[in-house]
Design an enzyme around this catalytic site. Structure first.
Site, short mmCIF file in Angstrom:
data_model
loop_
_atom_site.label_atom_id
_atom_site.label_comp_id
_atom_site.label_asym_id
_atom_site.label_seq_id
_atom_site.Cartn_x
_atom_site.Cartn_y
_atom_site.Cartn_z
N GLY A 96 24.32 8.10 -20.69
CA GLY A 96 25.84 8.78 -20.22
C GLY A 96 26.44 8.16 -18.98
O GLY A 96 27.30 8.47 -18.37
N ASP A 106 38.44 -0.18 -29.28
CA ASP A 106 37.80 -0.71 -30.51
C ASP A 106 37.93 0.41 -31.72
O ASP A 106 37.98 -0.17 -32.92
CB ASP A 106 36.25 -0.79 -30.37
CG ASP A 106 35.53 0.81 -29.84
OD1 ASP A 106 36.21 1.73 -29.61
OD2 ASP A 106 34.30 0.64 -29.86
N GLY A 112 27.97 5.00 -19.48
CA GLY A 112 29.10 4.15 -20.01
C GLY A 112 28.56 2.60 -20.14
O GLY A 112 29.23 1.80 -20.60
N ASP A 152 30.02 -1.03 -29.25
CA ASP A 152 28.56 -0.74 -28.76
C ASP A 152 27.39 -1.36 -29.66
O ASP A 152 26.55 -2.09 -29.14
CB ASP A 152 28.33 0.46 -28.33
CG ASP A 152 29.36 1.13 -27.35
OD1 ASP A 152 30.20 0.31 -27.04
OD2 ASP A 152 29.48 2.29 -27.07
N GLU A 202 39.41 -0.97 -23.43
CA GLU A 202 38.51 0.23 -23.37
C GLU A 202 39.48 1.07 -24.26
O GLU A 202 40.56 1.36 -24.39
CB GLU A 202 38.58 0.90 -21.93
CG GLU A 202 37.52 1.88 -21.40
CD GLU A 202 36.43 0.81 -21.68
OE1 GLU A 202 35.52 0.94 -22.58
OE2 GLU A 202 36.21 -0.18 -20.83
#
Ligand code: ADP
Ligand code: MG
Length: 366
Positions: free
Chosen positions: A112, A26, A114, A160, A23
């Site tokens: 929103g 990236d 995640g 993502d 987390e």
């Protein structure tokens, strides 16, 4: 590069994703381990006889329209359509023209939470504008990321958009966010990943995300490196820097390591180690990176006390959204009921429980 005038209805899909571990690594050019989800954003395109661009969001029941000639010079409005216009402008800069279309946006990705409804919207928009014209998938991922960071103003990493395009059925994708090389990581068959949506999103999230990006840059500067990807724990502990910044760097360095360890444990089918890494990752996000919140900490603590749950952690940018939970296959139903009951009792909110089944990346629906 011009598209043939649109004559027919076409539909393009792009999935959301759940990040299993890694987390905020990236944008520090480290490692992540996401899976694309069956939840997805679909854009149906129809010809626009008035020559304008129309974008409709079913979730908002709202349409925005612009003359095609204006699209390249629009400025961000702080509106959901920024994600789509940002992508259009990136394509224009890449030499593609934007055809006169109606874009009808529909999504099953909660916003929103995640699970990256933003990247799903960007990637589906890119495919919708391209109308089948050829563009390398990595290029699409990069230009969608630029749309979000440069136009929307969210300094996100590549995870993502990459996952929405390159997701694969039956496996997680371990991505090196510097080389952009990836490998499939098989997941144990006797366990499931479940996302639990806290249904809250604290407004602090966006500004805190930017602050974390800046704090990581500050740590890199103190260490004399260009990104925390190259940081060593010893140097992070020994180099003078503000204590808050040091904690942020400790999270990134240890989280990168946990991605490697988690992928190895998954290959070995070692559920206990995977669960342990989930818990350590959550503690690191909560204490060192300071991106959790009471609702999420509650869901994690409640989850690990339920029989059959090996581990739980927050997933996504933080300050709300979802946890991801590793649960023995035989315990999925009991876990889902128990976590819903616990959250309802404590917070008066019924959380959405989502089975995270690895799905394939974006494409056209034939
Ligand atoms: P996440 O990516 O975790 O869902 P973000 O804050 O990054 O959260 O992105 C959510 C934003 O993306 C929404 O606030 C909205 O602006 C936009 N968005 C996503 N899906 C849709 C949709 N179906 N219709 C309109 N806007 C959407
Ligand atoms: Mg997002």
């Amino acid at each position: 590069m011009s598209a043939a005038p649109a004559e027919e209805t076409r539909t393009f899909r792009a999935p959301g994703r759940v990040n299993l571990i890694g987390e905020h690594t990236d944008y520090n050019l480290g490692f992540v381990l996401p899976i694309a989800l069956e939840l997805e954003t679909r854009i149906r395109t129809t010809p626009s006889p008035d020559g304008q661009l129309h974008i409709h969001s079913a979730a908002r029941d709202e349409t925005r329209s612009w003359p095609l000639a204006d699209v390249s010079s629009l400025r961000p409005q702080g509106h959901w359509s920024d994600y789509v216009i940002g992508v259009a402008q990136q394509l224009i800069q890449r030499g593609f023209d934007i055809p006169a279309l109606h874009l009808h946006v529909e999504s099953t990705v909660p916003e929103g939470a995640g699970l990256s409804s933003s990247a799903a919207l960007e990637v589906a928009s890119a495919l919708a504008f391209l109308q089948g014209r050829d563009l390398d998938r990595l290029e699409i991922a990069r230009l969608c990321q630029r749309a979000e960071s440069d136009f929307v103003g969210m300094p996100c990493g590549i995870m993502d958009q990459y996952c929405s395009l390159f997701g694969q059925e039956g496996a997680a994708t371990k991505l090196d966010c510097r080389s952009l090389e990836s490998e499939a990581v098989p997941l144990p068959e006797n366990a499931a990943f479940l996302a639990v949506n806290s249904m809250v999103k604290h407004s602090l999230g966006q500004s805190a995300y930017r602050t974390r990006v800046e704090e990581c840059a500050e740590a890199s500067k103190a260490l004399g490196i260009t990104s925390l990807r190259d940081a060593k724990l010893d140097s992070v502990l020994a180099t003078p820097m503000p204590e808050t910044v040091r904690k942020r760097a400790i999270h990134i360095v240890t989280e990168n390591r946990r991605v490697e360890e988690f992928a190895a444990a998954s290959r070995a089918g070692d559920l206990a180690s995977m669960g342990h890494l989930f818990r350590r990752s959550h503690r690191s996000m909560s204490q060192d990176y300071a991106i959790s919140c009471p609702e999420i900490d509650f869901l994690v603590d409640a989850a690990v006390a339920i029989p059959g749950c090996y581990g739980a952690r927050m997933t996504g940018g933080g300050f709300g959204g979802c946890t991801v939970n590793l649960v023995a296959s035989g315990a999925v139903k009991g876990f889902s009921e128990a976590i819903r009951e616990a959250y309802r009792k404590a917070r008066g909110i019924d959380p959405q429980v989502i089975a995270c089944v690895p799905a394939r990346g974006a494409g056209e629906i034939q």
